[in-house]
Design a protein around this motif. Structure first.
Motif, PDB file in Angstrom:
ATOM      1  N   GLU A  73       9.533   3.133   6.142  1.00  0.00           N
ATOM      2  CA  GLU A  73       8.828   2.313   5.160  1.00  0.00           C
ATOM      3  C   GLU A  73       8.426   0.957   5.728  1.00  0.00           C
ATOM      4  OE1 GLU A  73      10.928   3.666   0.975  1.00  0.00           O
ATOM      5  OE2 GLU A  73      12.025   2.294   2.267  1.00  0.00           O
TER       6      GLU A  73
ATOM      7  N   ASP B 264       1.300   7.726   6.182  1.00  0.00           N
ATOM      8  CA  ASP B 264       2.360   8.029   5.223  1.00  0.00           C
ATOM      9  C   ASP B 264       3.300   9.010   5.907  1.00  0.00           C
ATOM     10  OD1 ASP B 264       4.027   8.934   3.220  1.00  0.00           O
ATOM     11  OD2 ASP B 264       2.482   8.880   1.676  1.00  0.00           O
TER      12      ASP B 264
ATOM     13  N   CYS C 190       0.843  -1.189   0.000  1.00  0.00           N
ATOM     14  CA  CYS C 190       0.000   0.000   0.000  1.00  0.00           C
ATOM     15  C   CYS C 190       0.883   1.245   0.000  1.00  0.00           C
ATOM     16  CB  CYS C 190      -0.906   0.002   1.226  1.00  0.00           C
ATOM     17  SG  CYS C 190      -0.003   0.130   2.779  1.00  0.00           S
ATOM     18  N   SER C 191       0.260   2.386  -0.224  1.00  0.00           N
ATOM     19  CA  SER C 191       1.001   3.632  -0.048  1.00  0.00           C
ATOM     20  C   SER C 191       1.184   3.853   1.448  1.00  0.00           C
ATOM     21  CB  SER C 191       0.230   4.796  -0.668  1.00  0.00           C
ATOM     22  OG  SER C 191      -1.016   4.942  -0.017  1.00  0.00           O
ATOM     23  N   GLY C 192       2.347   4.326   1.844  1.00  0.00           N
ATOM     24  CA  GLY C 192       2.620   4.473   3.265  1.00  0.00           C
ATOM     25  C   GLY C 192       2.841   3.126   3.916  1.00  0.00           C
TER      26      GLY C 192
END
Length: 663
Positions: free
Chosen positions: A168, A153, A20-22
């Motif tokens: 991350e 994020d 996923c993003s973040g």
């Protein structure tokens, strides 16, 4: 999220995302508290989220269905000295459903979502909270089922490239937020139900406050926020150690400090801190070593100066000698969390004076110490050792000036099976799996040989204005000395994990260890006529595993005529009895752990051991490396013979302490 499956009851179901993003984590757990109480705890983020510096509810808007909308500004601490801290500007919506469930949803307000603009900041990088929150369902008969989703994020591109894995890693997010929330609620539930008993007359809430104050004080030192009164002090030309001073006690001294620590005629607090990268060193192993072997890195003279801030007449700045004053430590447990991932303790430093001028400084001192993250199997866990001097009275509102170490694993990026491949890691089941478990290469776990981590060190001292430069010089020199000691320890620890496949706690599975295990068992059989292990297998791996897991403490020590015997090997029970690690074992001499009666018995039987090959010693008392007395019902000593040579030379002495226990 795919790939979720049941794990230990203690943390329910935990999964993390990699595509996923973040970074994101999701969990589910059952606790014996009502939904409204659970919601109250979860909303009080500073009580369980150790990285939360402050949270301000700037506006509360009631809704037609009885819910609330809140505008929230939250600041978080940076975990190291190498990157800026993060803050969040969010909208939180709380409402109840028809079945009695409570829902708490939260997400950031940005230019794309609309809504009011958050407070401007200079010391923080604005991070984004993507849709996150809690669903709390009531259970029949009481209690609640909690579903947690965390998704943020952290603006990874604003940190140095080497640190980006910290920002991350969904596993680190899961440990710091998701699992921390579940564990805290479970802790409160057990305290509320009277399932946890603490000694010493302290209430659980008081001990929990001590832990929070230690963490908060250490985080304040690592971050050094300007609005707390911190300012940067000029360096000596080398930028390895950062020195910051705080001469604004009115701004700085909150609940974890006390204005009495600063001289009334002028002074403040000085912090010396540094961050460094470590290679191939498991964070849990390093912090455990630092905790158990303080004398390997600490200076007694500096500890004395730190303790002086609690006295009305502080000492002058010590002339720190290379070895300081010798001291030993005794660790006195105070409390631990339900799953033992964190424990609070008092450390008594026992000073010893060898010259008349040392008598004034050779006194017992006390530290309040918090240790966490020393389970080597916990994925993404940060290992930390934080301590602060306290006086003998140890009042509930005792002033604390914390210093310590934090080691965070840098999670290397896994290789995906293909473009856009999705991956989850079941954190809960991973906690059950030792490093030697057979995992497929597709798990994306970093090889333990290439494990990197970032170590952050921060030490705080009080100072009087006229001695500020002297204290700064002392602090800078001391932190450099500690860094050097830690690097030496790290180098010694790193190669010790030769083969992690044979045991969860650094079992040495090298050919040398397999050979030694065979010599130990064969020599025992030859000399005593009995079997050391129940099932003496010819397989080296099986033999070593059985020896390692034997319930009695089995050890080997050197056999030299001109030197005191030094321990060279111990099984897990032996390490537990000596309260040490395989790395530090070789610093322990046999005559130091035996009491006078034990030494006399061994000396009396030594010639018999050399001639007949073994001897039995009577029940007695010995001491661990931490100074704790240990009783045993019997000790057996035998010659371990090198059967790989034709002349069967004596290799070492084998010892077994039968039915040992701490007194």
């Amino acid at each position: 999220m795919i790939g979720m499956k049941p794990g230990p009851d203690s943390i329910g179901i935990v999964a993390v995302s990699r595509n996923c993003s973040g970074v994101a984590a999701r969990a589910c757990g059952l606790v014996s508290l009502e939904p409204t109480k659970v919601a109250e705890i979860l909303k009080d983020r500073p009580s369980w989220y150790r990285d939360c510096r402050c949270i301000d509810v700037l506006s509360i808007i009631p809704t037609a269905n009885g819910g609330t909308i809140e505008l929230i500004y939250m600041q978080t601490y940076a975990p190291t000295t190498l990157a800026a801290a993060r803050d969040f500007w969010t909208l939180r919506y709380t409402t109840s459903l028809e079945d009695g469930s409570l829902v708490i949803c939260e997400r950031s307000l940005t230019s794309s979502t609309g809504g009011p603009t958050g407070p401007p900041t200079t010391s923080f990088v604005r991070a984004e909270m993507l849709p996150s929150g809690f669903l709390i369902r009531p259970c029949d008969g009481g209690g609640s089922i909690i579903h947690i989703v965390d998704h943020v994020d952290l603006d990874v591109w604003s940190v140095p490239e080497v640190l980006r894995p910290l920002y991350e890693s969904s596993k680190i997010l899961a440990q710091k937020m998701t699992i921390a929330a579940l564990r805290h609620i479970r802790q409160i539930a057990q305290e509320t139900n009277g399932e946890i008993q603490y000694g010493g007359g302290r209430q659980p809430a008081v001990l929990r406050t001590f832990s929070q104050r230690l963490c908060r004080g250490f985080n304040d030192a690592v971050n050094g926020f300007v609005d707390d009164g911190w300012s940067l002090m000029g360096s000596d030309g080398v930028e390895d150690v950062t020195i910051m001073i705080n001469s604004s006690p009115g701004k700085f001294f909150g609940s974890q400090y006390n204005t009495s620590m600063v001289p009334s005629f002028g002074g403040g607090v000085l912090c010396a801190k540094a961050s460094m990268l470590l290679q191939s060193v498991p964070p849990a192993l390093l912090v455990r070593f630092l905790r158990e072997h303080r004398s390997e890195w600490a200076d007694y003279g500096i500890d004395t100066y730190s303790a002086a801030c609690l006295k009305p007449n502080p000492y002058t700045v010590p002339c720190a000698r290379p070895s300081g004053f010798p001291s030993s430590q005794v660790i006195l447990p105070l409390a631990h969390t339900v799953e033992h991932e964190e424990f609070l303790e008092v450390v008594r430093l026992e000073g010893q004076a060898f010259t008349p001028e040392d008598v004034a400084l050779a006194r017992d001192m006390y530290l309040l110490q918090l240790c966490s993250g020393i389970d080597e199997n916990a994925v993404g866990a940060c290992a930390q050792l934080v301590f602060a001097p306290i006086d003998e009275s140890f009042a509930d509102n005792a002033p604390l000036l914390p210093s310590g170490f934090r080691v965070i694993p840098l999670d290397s990026k896994p290789v995906m099976d293909g473009p856009g491949a999705a991956r989850t890691l079941d954190l809960a089941s991973t906690l059950e799996v030792g490093p030697g478990s057979n995992r497929s290469t597709g798990d994306g776990e970093p090889n333990s040989y290439n494990l990197r981590s970032v170590l952050t060190i921060a030490f705080q001292f009080t100072f009087e204005n006229h001695l500020r430069d002297d204290v700064a010089s002392m602090a800078r020199q001391y932190v450099r000395s500690v860094v050097g000691s830690v690097q030496r320890v790290a180098m010694a620890i790193a190669p010790s994990r030769i083969s992690p496949g044979l045991g969860p706690k650094s079992l040495p599975g090298s050919p040398e260890a397999l050979t030694l295990a065979r010599w130990i068992c064969r020599s025992y059989r030859i000399h005593t006529g009995g079997e050391l292990l129940r099932a003496d297998s010819q397989s080296g791996d099986t033999l070593l595993k059985q020896l390692w897991n034997h319930s009695d403490a089995i050890m080997c020590c050197s056999l030299k005529t001109n030197a005191s015997p030094v321990f060279t090997f111990a099984n897990q029970a032996g390490l537990d009895m000596l309260e040490t690690t395989l790395v530090a074992l070789q610093d322990i001499m046999l005559d130091k752990i035996l009491d006078e009666a034990g030494r006399k018995s061994l000396c009396a039987e030594f010639s018999k051991i050399m001639q007949q090959g073994f001897a039995h010693l009577p029940a007695g008392i010995c001491v661990s490396s931490m100074g704790r007395p240990v009783s045993y019902e019997q000790a057996i000593v035998w010659k371990v013979v090198d059967d790989d040579n034709d002349d069967a030379a004596n290799h070492c002495l084998g010892l077994m302490f039968v039915n040992w226990s701490f007194v």
